[in-house]
Design an enzyme around this catalytic site. Sequence first.
Site, PDB file in Angstrom:
ATOM      1  N   GLN A  78      -8.999  -3.612  -0.397  1.00 56.00           N
ATOM      2  CA  GLN A  78      -9.342  -2.291  -0.083  1.00 56.00           C
ATOM      3  C   GLN A  78     -10.797  -2.020  -0.505  1.00 56.00           C
ATOM      4  OE1 GLN A  78      -6.514   0.445  -1.515  1.00 56.00           O
ATOM      5  NE2 GLN A  78      -5.036   0.288   0.243  1.00 56.00           N
TER       6      GLN A  78
ATOM      7  N   GLU B 296       2.620  -6.163   0.357  1.00 57.81           N
ATOM      8  CA  GLU B 296       3.311  -4.884   0.553  1.00 57.81           C
ATOM      9  C   GLU B 296       4.913  -5.227   0.775  1.00 57.81           C
ATOM     10  OE1 GLU B 296       2.103  -3.468   4.854  1.00 57.81           O
ATOM     11  OE2 GLU B 296       0.346  -3.815   3.263  1.00 57.81           O
TER      12      GLU B 296
ATOM     13  N   ARG C  75       4.921  -3.426  -9.652  1.00 56.83           N
ATOM     14  CA  ARG C  75       5.947  -3.414  -8.805  1.00 56.83           C
ATOM     15  C   ARG C  75       6.648  -4.779  -9.208  1.00 56.83           C
ATOM     16  NH1 ARG C  75       3.363  -2.122  -2.586  1.00 56.83           N
ATOM     17  NH2 ARG C  75       3.860   0.158  -2.787  1.00 56.83           N
TER      18      ARG C  75
END
Length: 447
Positions: free
Chosen positions: A189, A335, A366
């Site tokens: 990003q 993701e 995660r």
Amino acid sequence: MAPNPAHTALWPAPHASEAVDATVHVPGSKSVTNRALVLAALASEPGWLRRPLRSRDTLLMAEALRAMGVEIEETVSSSSTGGAGNPERAGEAWRVLPDGLRGPATVDVGNAGTVMRFLPPLAALADGPVRFDGDPRSYERPLNGVIDALRVLGARIDDDGRGSLPMTVHGGGALDGGPVEIDASSSSQFVSALLLSGPRFNQGVEVRHIGSSLPSLPHIRMTVDMLRAVGAQVDTPESGGEPNVWRVTPGALLGRDLTIEPDLSNAQPFLAAALVTGGRVLIPDWPARTTQPGDRLREIFTEMGGCCELADYGLVLTGSGSIHGIDVDLGDVGELTPGIAAVAALADSPSTLRGVSHLRLHETDRLAALTKEINELGGDVTETADGLHIRPRRLHGGIFHTYDDHRMATAGAIIGLAVEGVQIENVATTAKTMPDFPELWTGMLGA
């Protein structure tokens, strides 16, 4: 202050008593919606977004742009047909009317990576200061790549030296732009943020990644494709440019009429349901060509035992009744890791998920969260330097914590299909990208 009941309530994950056979209309892509909003806000003329995703992250983006002077009108047409998103909202459209970027303004980023990283470059173009703040977890997520780059390009930013939120960008109405080096190994990003606003910089922008491997390259390709679709000139490594260098030429952006694709990553739990139950799930309007990372689910779930058929009307995944372990590098599609880990925990052989060390910096860590939660249900998951090793074990019921992470919640729901007694803590966190997830999930099961 008392805790939010939605954050403490336990949602009994439905257990599948038979094979799933369902059609699921998946809402629009968050990644496409938020990029489209940014580009429309920077355009020289009005634009339309049709079937946009309405979720916490996209509404945060829309409200942030409104705070900075962009008008966004929302309409719903009962005459529209189609089904990329919730059928009741199939005719929804947002008209974006750019009218200059202004401060002073305050932006709430929530815990949305796209909002906290894509909007500071716009704020540097605003006429006045823009303050950025968000959820407590947002303070822990890296932002230094964008902050340091913007300073090199001529922006003035107050962040008290943290390289993270909260901060204030003192917009001067324009930005010099030009060449900049960044380390985007913790988030692609950082690159997308600079490219999206690059056409509005006086000299455009040349972004050179100087770190280790760059994660989530499909998301950068998505950014480039969407920039080109609104008239920007972009040179990339794939188009014959230097490795790890992207150049955007300064110029006006066009207003477009864009229909948002279904969110393929959000289709993952529903496709996984077909795999786990040996059933069949149809996702309408799956695009034949897309830059969305979720398209790789076709390859991954086929290797794990499913059968995928892509037709004009959508994608059908049929489970075989068996789930196979997988050894896979997910660096470009990180993701998808929580959902793949959930399926792997139910497989007939071990799995190794590699290339995803950057997931430790996502909505939560995660890798640690998946390890802890699957193991507390009786699993055998170990963290590696860059991923997870999963040895299937007989699982039992229990509480599956989400850590305010939408993909943790859907991973727990996948396990719950095969394991009775799984309870998801804070399933409401799925509203980040899929507000109707509990209803879609129970509807898929015929409840």
